[in-house]
Motif scaffolding. Structure first.
Motif, short mmCIF file in Angstrom:
data_model
loop_
_atom_site.label_atom_id
_atom_site.label_comp_id
_atom_site.label_asym_id
_atom_site.label_seq_id
_atom_site.Cartn_x
_atom_site.Cartn_y
_atom_site.Cartn_z
N TRP A 96 0.74 -1.27 -0.03
CA TRP A 96 0.12 0.12 -0.07
C TRP A 96 1.03 1.25 0.10
CZ3 TRP A 96 0.93 -3.63 3.31
CH2 TRP A 96 1.24 -3.21 4.65
N LEU A 97 0.71 2.19 0.62
CA LEU A 97 1.41 3.49 0.39
C LEU A 97 2.61 3.45 1.47
CD1 LEU A 97 -1.51 6.18 -0.47
CD2 LEU A 97 0.18 4.88 -1.93
N ASN A 98 3.15 2.45 1.74
CA ASN A 98 4.39 2.38 2.60
C ASN A 98 5.39 1.69 1.38
OD1 ASN A 98 3.24 -0.25 2.09
ND2 ASN A 98 3.71 -0.88 4.14
N ASN A 99 6.34 1.07 2.49
CA ASN A 99 7.47 0.61 1.79
C ASN A 99 7.69 -1.21 1.88
OD1 ASN A 99 8.31 3.19 1.11
ND2 ASN A 99 8.86 3.18 3.54
N PHE B 33 15.32 -3.03 -2.04
CA PHE B 33 15.06 -3.58 -0.89
C PHE B 33 15.43 -5.00 -0.58
CE2 PHE B 33 10.88 -1.41 -1.72
CZ PHE B 33 10.80 -1.14 -2.97
N PHE B 45 9.90 -8.55 4.36
CA PHE B 45 10.47 -7.19 4.31
C PHE B 45 11.47 -7.14 5.38
CE2 PHE B 45 11.05 -2.76 3.09
CZ PHE B 45 11.32 -2.16 4.39
N TYR B 48 14.45 -0.92 3.35
CA TYR B 48 14.24 -0.12 1.94
C TYR B 48 15.03 1.03 2.02
CZ TYR B 48 11.61 3.23 -1.09
OH TYR B 48 11.53 4.20 -1.91
N ASP B 56 13.43 2.98 5.44
CA ASP B 56 12.61 2.18 6.26
C ASP B 56 13.36 1.07 6.53
OD1 ASP B 56 9.15 0.88 5.91
OD2 ASP B 56 10.65 0.16 7.55
N ALA B 99 8.46 2.82 -4.13
CA ALA B 99 8.35 1.42 -3.52
C ALA B 99 6.85 0.67 -3.98
CB ALA B 99 8.39 1.40 -2.16
N GLN B 100 6.07 1.38 -4.57
CA GLN B 100 4.82 0.74 -5.00
C GLN B 100 5.13 0.22 -6.52
OE1 GLN B 100 4.83 3.77 -3.70
NE2 GLN B 100 4.47 2.71 -1.46
N GLN B 103 8.87 -4.37 -8.24
CA GLN B 103 10.09 -4.79 -7.89
C GLN B 103 10.65 -5.90 -8.52
OE1 GLN B 103 10.17 -5.12 -3.32
NE2 GLN B 103 8.53 -3.56 -3.32
#
Lengths: 113, 114
Positions: A96-99, B33, B45, B48, B56, B99-100, B103
Motif C-alpha cells: 500500500w502507501l508504504n514500503n 529492498f 521485508f 528499503y 525504512d 516502492a509501489q 520490484q
C-alpha cells in the motif's frame, strides 16, 4: 491488519489441466497494489503481474489470467492448459502507501506430464 | 547488467561470525529492498532504500542486522554475530521509482549458519 492469505499450500495437476491459485488480502487502505510472482526451483522471484486497487479489469496474458474482485478482496490467478514448466511456487503480494510489501505463504504448483 | 545480481549465492558461516551480502540492482533503479525468506515461507521485508537514504528499516529483526547503500547503487546487508535462526535466503529487489512500482528480484543469497 494488512495481510495476504494463500490458503492452498500445494496443488498438483496433470499437464493441460486448468488450475486456479487463490489469493485473499486484507487492507484498510483504498490505494494499494497487488502482485503475483513465480519462484521456480532456481529460487529467483519472477514478476508476473501488478495491479492497482482502482483497476478491477481482469487481465489475460497468454495462458495466464487474473481475476481481481475488490468486493471479496481476492486476486486469483488461473493458468490455462498447464505445462510442466509451470511447476513452481507462486506468491501473491500486497503493498500500500508504504514500503513494506507483504507476501502470502505461497502455493506450490506441480504439473505432472 | 540486465537484472539484479547478488553475491555470494551461498554462504556458510559459523555461529558468531559476521557476514556481508552484496546486491547490485538494475542500473538506474532508485529503490532497493532487502527481504528474508525462510524455508517454505514467503519473503519478509527487512529494509528499503531510496537512492542512498535508508527510509525504512522496520523489518530488520535485531540490531545485529545492518544495511547500507552509500552511493545509491550497490547495497550491502551485514549480519553481525550470526545465529542459527539467521539461516535463510536473503533476497534483494530493485524498482525504477517508488516502492509501489514493480520490484525485480535477484537470485538470492542462501545463508546457512552452523
Amino acid at each position: 491488519a494488512q495481510k495476504v492469505t494463500q490458503a492452498q499450500t500445494e496443488i498438483s495437476v496433470v499437464e493441460k489441466e486448468d488450475v486456479t491459485l487463490d489469493c485473499v488480502y486484507e487492507t484498510r487502505d483504498t490505494t494499494y497494489y497487488l502482485f503475483w510472482y513465480k519462484q521456480p526451483p532456481s529460487g529467483e522471484l519472477v514478476f508476473l503481474i501488478r495491479r492497482n486497487s482502482f483497476d478491477e479489469q481482469n487481465e489475460i496474458s497468454g495462458r495466464y489470467s487474473w481475476n481481481f474482485q475488490k468486493s471479496t478482496s481476492s486476486f486469483n490467478f488461473t493458468i490455462t492448459a498447464s505445462q510442466v514448466v509451470d511447476s513452481a511456487v507462486y506468491f501473491c503480494a500486497l503493498i500500500w502507501l508504504n514500503n513494506d510489501m507483504r507476501f502470502g505463504a505461497g502455493t506450490r504448483l506441480t504439473v505432472k506430464p | 547488467g540486465a537484472g539484479v545480481s547478488q553475491s555470494p549465492r551461498y554462504k556458510v558461516a559459523k555461529r558468531g561470525q559476521d557476514v556481508a551480502l552484496r546486491c547490485d540492482p538494475i542500473s538506474g533503479h532508485v529503490s532497493l529492498f532487502w527481504y528474508q525468506q525462510a524455508l517454505g515461507q514467503g519473503p519478509e521485508f527487512l529494509t528499503y532504500f531510496q537512492n542512498e537514504a535508508q527510509l525504512d528499516k522496520s523489518g530488520l529483526p535485531s540490531d545485529r542486522f545492518f544495511a547500507e547503500r552509500p552511493e545509491g547503487s550497490v547495497s550491502t546487508l551485514k549480519i553481525q554475530r550470526t545465529q542459527q535462526e539467521d539461516s535463510a535466503v536473503y533476497l534483494c529487489a530493485s524498482s525504477l521509482g517508488a516502492a509501489q512500482e514493480t520490484q525485480y528480484f535477484g537470485p538470492g543469497t542462501r545463508l546457512l549458519v552452523l
